[in-house]
Enzyme design. Structure first.
Site, PDB file in Angstrom:
ATOM      1  N   MET A 171      51.349  10.782  43.220  1.00  0.00           N
ATOM      2  CA  MET A 171      50.891  11.326  44.495  1.00  0.00           C
ATOM      3  C   MET A 171      50.499  10.214  45.466  1.00  0.00           C
ATOM      4  SD  MET A 171      49.012  14.964  43.908  1.00  0.00           S
ATOM      5  CE  MET A 171      47.428  14.307  43.422  1.00  0.00           C
ATOM      6  N   ASN A 186      48.739   6.548  46.859  1.00  0.00           N
ATOM      7  CA  ASN A 186      47.471   5.827  46.775  1.00  0.00           C
ATOM      8  C   ASN A 186      47.453   5.042  45.464  1.00  0.00           C
ATOM      9  OD1 ASN A 186      44.944   4.967  47.676  1.00  0.00           O
ATOM     10  ND2 ASN A 186      43.882   6.666  46.703  1.00  0.00           N
ATOM     11  N   HIS A 243      47.619   2.384  42.291  1.00  0.00           N
ATOM     12  CA  HIS A 243      46.795   1.331  41.711  1.00  0.00           C
ATOM     13  C   HIS A 243      47.557   0.711  40.549  1.00  0.00           C
ATOM     14  CE1 HIS A 243      45.948   4.280  38.594  1.00  0.00           C
ATOM     15  NE2 HIS A 243      45.455   5.106  39.499  1.00  0.00           N
ATOM     16  N   HIS A 292      49.376   2.995  37.973  1.00  0.00           N
ATOM     17  CA  HIS A 292      50.706   3.467  38.372  1.00  0.00           C
ATOM     18  C   HIS A 292      51.751   2.377  38.192  1.00  0.00           C
ATOM     19  CE1 HIS A 292      48.157   6.178  41.048  1.00  0.00           C
ATOM     20  NE2 HIS A 292      48.925   7.054  40.428  1.00  0.00           N
ATOM     21  N   GLN A 315      49.058  22.109  43.390  1.00  0.00           N
ATOM     22  CA  GLN A 315      48.115  21.828  42.309  1.00  0.00           C
ATOM     23  C   GLN A 315      46.690  21.611  42.787  1.00  0.00           C
ATOM     24  OE1 GLN A 315      50.578  18.310  41.342  1.00  0.00           O
ATOM     25  NE2 GLN A 315      48.653  17.235  40.932  1.00  0.00           N
ATOM     26  N   GLN A 344      47.747  16.974  31.027  1.00  0.00           N
ATOM     27  CA  GLN A 344      48.969  17.070  31.831  1.00  0.00           C
ATOM     28  C   GLN A 344      50.169  16.530  31.056  1.00  0.00           C
ATOM     29  OE1 GLN A 344      49.253  16.005  36.202  1.00  0.00           O
ATOM     30  NE2 GLN A 344      50.161  14.170  35.309  1.00  0.00           N
ATOM     31  N   LEU A 357      41.434   3.434  35.676  1.00  0.00           N
ATOM     32  CA  LEU A 357      41.895   3.337  37.051  1.00  0.00           C
ATOM     33  C   LEU A 357      42.366   4.702  37.536  1.00  0.00           C
ATOM     34  CD1 LEU A 357      43.852  -0.048  37.047  1.00  0.00           C
ATOM     35  CD2 LEU A 357      41.416   0.392  37.381  1.00  0.00           C
ATOM     36  N   SER A 358      41.982   5.054  38.747  1.00  0.00           N
ATOM     37  CA  SER A 358      42.298   6.358  39.332  1.00  0.00           C
ATOM     38  C   SER A 358      42.310   6.231  40.845  1.00  0.00           C
ATOM     39  CB  SER A 358      41.251   7.395  38.910  1.00  0.00           C
ATOM     40  OG  SER A 358      41.373   8.595  39.649  1.00  0.00           O
TER      41      SER A 358
END
Length: 283
Positions: free
Chosen positions: A26, A28, A30, A33, A57, A155, A186-187
């Protein structure tokens, strides 16, 4: 690296390749990813990353409108990670009409934990992933690969089950959780945290590790163990949705034999101020 915004352009860009490796995001982005992207690079003959904030979602009170959209910075990071194609569709491209056909995951897997606190979340996830798979893999002649991170543990499990039950010709690969030096997973939502909250945030993974240590140390009263972990975080100002130990394969509560055999996972979701963080710890 090529950036495309339509399904037609994506398929044109993919035409020369046989075996795509795909990382849905999605945005943004970090380092977590980017680790998934680097893993995907070694799986197929072309690496594709999607950037799409999926309205389906998000619950009405959640952060769809304010979710960070950082396409230019994301593309720079993806280029440095070796991504070949970025698919960044507008909402009307992926959903040109109301999405009345949806993928309904089984309640036994999708209506607990995250699905309990975010009703309909996994329907939105499965629907967009199924659609993205059709966009990316429709022309593939060889193996198809998709990479999902373990931070979103439930998920990942739901997607694996969906792929198996629909006999989709896609191999699902998991990526380990990337953590900051202090242990925080990390998020994208970590950017919402104030400096004080950021210093407090690693307490979530500490609570999960404490759960795991209790089980490994011989504790068999899981309800009491989970209650103590929740009380610890609540006393520090967190609003806890769940802190629990489950079987890895189906996220059901473990029996005595499961506790003896291992293959468990501690999962947690809690709010720190207005920011909801999730994490998991396998043991």
């Amino acid at each position: 690296m090529r950036v495309v915004h339509t399904i037609a352009d994506l398929r044109q860009a993919l035409a020369p390749y046989d075996s795509p490796a795909f990382v849905p995001t999605m945005g943004n982005l970090h380092d977590g990813h980017l680790a998934l992207v680097r893993r995907a690079r070694g799986l197929g003959d072309v690496c594709v990353t999607s950037i799409f904030v999926n309205r389906l979602q998000f619950l009405p009170h959640e952060d769809f409108d304010t979710y960070p959209r950082t396409l230019e910075a994301d593309c720079a990071k993806l280029a440095s990670a070796g991504c070949d194609i970025v698919f960044a569709p507008a909402e009307h491209e992926l959903y040109p009409e109301p999405q009345t056909f949806t993928v309904q995951p089984p309640a036994a897997l999708a209506d607990l934990l995250e699905g309990h606190y975010r009703p309909g979340f996994f329907t939105g996830v499965c629907t967009v992933v199924m659609k993205l798979f059709q966009c990316v893999f429709a022309q593939a002649k060889g193996q198809r690969h998709a990479v999902f991170g373990k931070k979103d543990y439930q998920q990942l499990l739901v997607i694996r089950h969906m792929v198996r039950q629909f006999a989709l010709p896609v191999t699902i690969h998991d990526g380990e959780i990337e953590r900051a030096p202090d242990g925080l997973a990390l998020s994208s939502r970590n950017s919402y945290l104030s400096p004080t909250q950021r210093a407090e945030a690693p307490q979530l993974v500490l609570a999960l590790r404490t759960l795991a240590a209790g089980v490994l140390g011989g504790e068999r009263n899981l309800a009491a163990l989970e209650e103590r972990a929740q009380h610890t975080l609540t006393a520090r100002g967190w609003q806890v949705d769940y802190l629990t130990v489950r079987r890895r394969e189906d996220l059901q509560p473990p029996g005595v034999e499961d506790l003896q055999m291992g293959r468990l996972v501690a999962l947690g979701a809690a709010r720190l101020g207005r920011t909801r963080l999730i994490d998991s710890w396998e043991f």
